[in-house]
Scaffold this motif. Structure first.
Motif, PDB file in Angstrom:
ATOM      1  N   PRO A  38      -5.627  -4.966  -6.089  1.00 18.43           N
ATOM      2  CA  PRO A  38      -6.859  -4.927  -5.294  1.00 18.43           C
ATOM      3  C   PRO A  38      -6.871  -5.874  -4.098  1.00 18.43           C
ATOM      4  CG  PRO A  38      -7.250  -6.088  -7.341  1.00 18.43           C
ATOM      5  CD  PRO A  38      -5.861  -5.517  -7.421  1.00 18.43           C
ATOM      6  N   THR A  39      -5.867  -6.718  -3.952  1.00 12.66           N
ATOM      7  CA  THR A  39      -5.795  -7.591  -2.784  1.00 12.66           C
ATOM      8  C   THR A  39      -4.625  -7.205  -1.874  1.00 12.66           C
ATOM      9  OG1 THR A  39      -4.460  -9.201  -3.997  1.00 12.66           O
ATOM     10  CG2 THR A  39      -6.847  -9.537  -4.003  1.00 12.66           C
ATOM     11  N   GLY A  40      -4.026  -6.068  -2.161  1.00 13.63           N
ATOM     12  CA  GLY A  40      -2.869  -5.620  -1.389  1.00 13.63           C
ATOM     13  C   GLY A  40      -3.245  -5.075  -0.024  1.00 13.63           C
ATOM     14  N   GLU A  41      -2.228  -4.713   0.731  1.00 11.67           N
ATOM     15  CA  GLU A  41      -2.417  -4.207   2.095  1.00 11.67           C
ATOM     16  C   GLU A  41      -3.283  -2.943   2.129  1.00 11.67           C
ATOM     17  OE1 GLU A  41      -2.378  -4.148   6.080  1.00 11.67           O
ATOM     18  OE2 GLU A  41      -1.585  -5.755   4.832  1.00 11.67           O
ATOM     19  N   ARG A  42      -3.040  -2.016   1.203  1.00  8.42           N
ATOM     20  CA  ARG A  42      -3.822  -0.771   1.200  1.00  8.42           C
ATOM     21  C   ARG A  42      -5.291  -1.047   0.914  1.00  8.42           C
ATOM     22  NH1 ARG A  42      -2.124   4.652   0.835  1.00  8.42           N
ATOM     23  NH2 ARG A  42      -0.098   3.968   0.107  1.00  8.42           N
ATOM     24  N   ALA A  43      -5.573  -2.049   0.091  1.00  9.57           N
ATOM     25  CA  ALA A  43      -6.963  -2.376  -0.255  1.00  9.57           C
ATOM     26  C   ALA A  43      -7.750  -2.896   0.942  1.00  9.57           C
ATOM     27  CB  ALA A  43      -6.996  -3.392  -1.389  1.00  9.57           C
ATOM     28  N   ASN A  44      -7.058  -3.338   1.977  1.00 10.12           N
ATOM     29  CA  ASN A  44      -7.752  -3.750   3.195  1.00 10.12           C
ATOM     30  C   ASN A  44      -8.287  -2.554   3.982  1.00 10.12           C
ATOM     31  OD1 ASN A  44      -7.358  -6.528   2.876  1.00 10.12           O
ATOM     32  ND2 ASN A  44      -5.305  -6.389   3.752  1.00 10.12           N
ATOM     33  N   ARG A  45      -7.749  -1.366   3.702  1.00  6.63           N
ATOM     34  CA  ARG A  45      -8.133  -0.173   4.450  1.00  6.63           C
ATOM     35  C   ARG A  45      -8.817   0.886   3.598  1.00  6.63           C
ATOM     36  NH1 ARG A  45      -2.797  -0.633   5.128  1.00  6.63           N
ATOM     37  NH2 ARG A  45      -2.453   1.439   4.289  1.00  6.63           N
ATOM     38  N   ALA A  46      -8.574   0.868   2.286  1.00  7.98           N
ATOM     39  CA  ALA A  46      -9.064   1.950   1.434  1.00  7.98           C
ATOM     40  C   ALA A  46      -9.861   1.403   0.260  1.00  7.98           C
ATOM     41  CB  ALA A  46      -7.900   2.796   0.922  1.00  7.98           C
ATOM     42  N   MET A  47     -10.841   2.168  -0.162  1.00 13.32           N
ATOM     43  CA  MET A  47     -11.654   1.854  -1.331  1.00 13.32           C
ATOM     44  C   MET A  47     -11.664   3.087  -2.224  1.00 13.32           C
ATOM     45  SD  MET A  47     -15.593   2.282  -0.126  1.00 13.32           S
ATOM     46  CE  MET A  47     -16.216   3.855   0.477  1.00 13.32           C
ATOM     47  N   LEU A  48     -12.201   2.919  -3.418  1.00 11.82           N
ATOM     48  CA  LEU A  48     -12.412   4.049  -4.312  1.00 11.82           C
ATOM     49  C   LEU A  48     -13.906   4.332  -4.359  1.00 11.82           C
ATOM     50  CD1 LEU A  48     -10.090   3.096  -7.298  1.00 11.82           C
ATOM     51  CD2 LEU A  48      -9.605   4.623  -5.392  1.00 11.82           C
ATOM     52  N   VAL A  49     -14.262   5.572  -4.192  1.00  9.02           N
ATOM     53  CA  VAL A  49     -15.659   5.977  -4.344  1.00  9.02           C
ATOM     54  C   VAL A  49     -15.722   6.925  -5.534  1.00  9.02           C
ATOM     55  CG1 VAL A  49     -15.452   7.867  -2.658  1.00  9.02           C
ATOM     56  CG2 VAL A  49     -17.698   6.963  -3.226  1.00  9.02           C
ATOM     57  N   THR A  50     -16.656   6.645  -6.448  1.00  9.28           N
ATOM     58  CA  THR A  50     -16.833   7.478  -7.639  1.00  9.28           C
ATOM     59  C   THR A  50     -18.177   8.169  -7.552  1.00  9.28           C
ATOM     60  OG1 THR A  50     -15.526   5.898  -8.911  1.00  9.28           O
ATOM     61  CG2 THR A  50     -16.828   7.501 -10.160  1.00  9.28           C
ATOM     62  N   PHE A  90     -15.365   0.763  -5.395  1.00  8.77           N
ATOM     63  CA  PHE A  90     -14.426  -0.270  -5.818  1.00  8.77           C
ATOM     64  C   PHE A  90     -13.723  -0.751  -4.564  1.00  8.77           C
ATOM     65  CE2 PHE A  90     -10.317  -1.730  -7.576  1.00  8.77           C
ATOM     66  CZ  PHE A  90     -10.786  -2.626  -8.528  1.00  8.77           C
ATOM     67  N   ILE A  91     -14.124  -1.956  -4.100  1.00  6.51           N
ATOM     68  CA  ILE A  91     -13.601  -2.501  -2.857  1.00  6.51           C
ATOM     69  C   ILE A  91     -12.971  -3.857  -3.144  1.00  6.51           C
ATOM     70  CG2 ILE A  91     -14.158  -3.290  -0.528  1.00  6.51           C
ATOM     71  CD1 ILE A  91     -16.601  -1.433  -0.596  1.00  6.51           C
ATOM     72  N   LYS A  92     -11.677  -3.953  -2.921  1.00 12.71           N
ATOM     73  CA  LYS A  92     -10.926  -5.197  -3.092  1.00 12.71           C
ATOM     74  C   LYS A  92     -11.207  -5.869  -4.435  1.00 12.71           C
ATOM     75  CE  LYS A  92     -10.562  -6.182   1.808  1.00 12.71           C
ATOM     76  NZ  LYS A  92     -10.805  -7.158   2.874  1.00 12.71           N
ATOM     77  N   GLY A  93     -11.224  -5.068  -5.487  1.00 14.27           N
ATOM     78  CA  GLY A  93     -11.380  -5.607  -6.830  1.00 14.27           C
ATOM     79  C   GLY A  93     -12.816  -5.787  -7.293  1.00 14.27           C
ATOM     80  N   LYS A  94     -13.779  -5.515  -6.431  1.00 14.63           N
ATOM     81  CA  LYS A  94     -15.190  -5.666  -6.801  1.00 14.63           C
ATOM     82  C   LYS A  94     -15.865  -4.303  -6.861  1.00 14.63           C
ATOM     83  CE  LYS A  94     -15.718 -10.223  -4.743  1.00 14.63           C
ATOM     84  NZ  LYS A  94     -16.445 -11.031  -3.772  1.00 14.63           N
TER      85      LYS A  94
END
Length: 139
Positions: A38-50, A90-94
């Motif tokens: 959740p702190t990786g490079e992709r997490a800076n650009r992408a989130m999960l929406v449920t 779900f954005i950067k682990g939160k």
């Protein structure tokens, strides 16, 4: 006429194959990467929406204050038309909860947000090809 029908059929098959690949191979890999790193490079650009039905999508996002913006290129933006619907992010682990609404009638606002959300998208694209803007108000 036969050639046109054949070319159309091939194009439809290519699009269907791409969509199937994205849903069954690419999206699960991105979901796993966002959850596991959740702190990786992709997490800076992408989130999960449920969504309320449990469907989960990885999407690019822009988080500004108590709002999160996402651009949707597929047809699932229709989930948020009208009064919208509750979502979980779900954005950067939160994990966040919010209410998502598709913006359909504000082209200047949409272009303004997309200039920050998708700064590398070609500016010559017509609005109808640049996806739909969904605004999520966080709780």
């Amino acid at each position: 006429m036969k050639i046109l029908a054949t070319v159309s059929g091939v194009l439809i098959l290519i699009v269907a194959a791409y969509l199937t690949y994205a849903q069954t191979v690419t999206n699960p890999r991105v979901v796993a990467e966002l959850r596991n790193n959740p702190t990786g490079e992709r997490a800076n650009r992408a989130m999960l929406v449920t969504l309320q039905n449990g469907q989960e999508y990885p999407v690019n996002y822009l988080h500004e204050g108590d709002q999160v913006f996402m651009g949707i290129d597929g047809r699932w933006w229709r989930e948020f038309v009208g009064a919208g619907t509750p979502v979980t992010l779900f954005i950067k682990g939160k994990t966040y909860r919010g209410h998502a609404v598709t913006v359909l009638d504000q082209p200047e606002y949409t272009r303004d947000v997309f200039s920050r959300l998708r700064p590398t998208a070609p500016t010559w694209l017509p609005d109808w090809l640049n996806g739909k803007l969904v605004v999520i108000s966080l709780e």
